[in-house]
Design an enzyme around this catalytic site. Structure first.
Site, PDB file in Angstrom:
ATOM      1  N   GLU A 112      28.078  68.995  16.773  1.00 32.59           N
ATOM      2  CA  GLU A 112      28.506  70.392  16.661  1.00 32.59           C
ATOM      3  C   GLU A 112      27.333  71.276  16.236  1.00 32.59           C
ATOM      4  OE1 GLU A 112      33.205  70.031  15.517  1.00 32.59           O
ATOM      5  OE2 GLU A 112      31.737  69.724  13.917  1.00 32.59           O
ATOM      6  N   GLU A 132      35.397  61.930  15.134  1.00 34.48           N
ATOM      7  CA  GLU A 132      36.259  62.370  14.041  1.00 34.48           C
ATOM      8  C   GLU A 132      37.667  61.797  14.126  1.00 34.48           C
ATOM      9  OE1 GLU A 132      33.106  65.608  14.026  1.00 34.48           O
ATOM     10  OE2 GLU A 132      34.009  64.220  15.455  1.00 34.48           O
TER      11      GLU A 132
END
Length: 261
Positions: A112, A132
């Protein structure tokens, strides 16, 4: 006093930012705040034009959130500092080019973070993932960005499975611009940064603000804001010395001299 997890190198108009937090360059709250201060200072320094972000060592770029720090009390919704996670993801008015030089494992919040840059170069041994889901949480920024940047079904596969993919696949989907041998990665990043640093900073600022503003706008609405000079960077550009310099240099058949004003 412990050594800073963020190292910087400044050369001319270029700032190299290295996330150097052994063993894996994971980001805890303190590191995120330091990174935010670093990128805010870069943004606000008129003499700096381009930043390069990389990781310390040759194995990890960044694996994202420090789960060990989280287990010790760092809240996932804690104070990341100015710019949000990693100091770049939510940095307001970041109107200067940022290059990510991915030198190894780049996953979770690290991916990210790389996606927050304007261009991504990757070493040939780099690997990527959004794992995640395996930790029972969500890759929030990637869930916003990835379906807009690569084919929807590929983005959803990566988000829903958390699987790993290599630099070749990242390049195939357009996540990275170039793949380099690891010993050539930083040289190429600096070559690209120098090229950008020689360009017109006010135009770069206008491009970045237009792209941000237009992301969720209808085409004509975005164009109206540009032509009516409702975007600050566009208004500054159209009234600048650099705007005149570009035209004069073209007419005089010479290279322009950009002053950023």
């Amino acid at each position: 006093m412990s050594e800073s997890p963020v190292k910087t190198r400044r050369e001319g108009a270029i700032l190299e930012v290295t996330l150097d937090r052994p063993k894996a360059n994971a980001i805890d709250l303190q590191t995120s705040r330091v990174m935010g201060e670093t990128f805010a200072a870069f943004r606000d320094d008129p003499d700096l034009r381009v930043a390069i972000l990389t990781g310390g060592g040759d194995k990890f770029f960044c694996p994202g959130w420090d789960l060990k720090a989280a287990a010790d009390g760092d809240a996932v919704d804690g104070d990341y500092g100015v710019g949000g996670f990693g100091g770049l993801q939510e940095m307001r008015d970041m109107n200067k080019p940022v290059i990510a030089a991915v030198n190894g494992i780049c996953c979770g919040g690290g991916l990210e973070l790389a996606l927050s840059a304007d261009m991504i170069l990757a070493a040939d041994h780099a690997s990527f993932a959004l794992p995640e889901i395996r930790s029972g949480t969500v890759a929030d920024a990637a869930s916003v960005k990835m379906p807009k940047r690569i084919p929807y079904h590929i983005a959803m596969e990566l988000l829903l499975t958390g699987r790993w993919f290599d630099a070749d696949e990242a390049h195939r989907w357009g996540i990275v611009n170039e793949i380099l041998p690891s010993d050539q990665l930083m040289a190429r990043a600096w070559e690209l940064a120098k090229l950008l640093a020689s360009g017109p900073p006010l135009v770069y600022a206008a491009i970045k603000e237009i792209v941000r503003d237009a992301e969720d706008s209808k085409f004509q609405d975005a164009m109206n804001r540009i032509t009516k000079r409702q975007l600050r960077s566009v208004d500054v550009l159209y009234a600048s010395e650099d705007q005149l310099e570009g035209a004069r240099a073209f007419a005089e058949k010479r290279d322009p001299v950009w002053k950023g004003k």
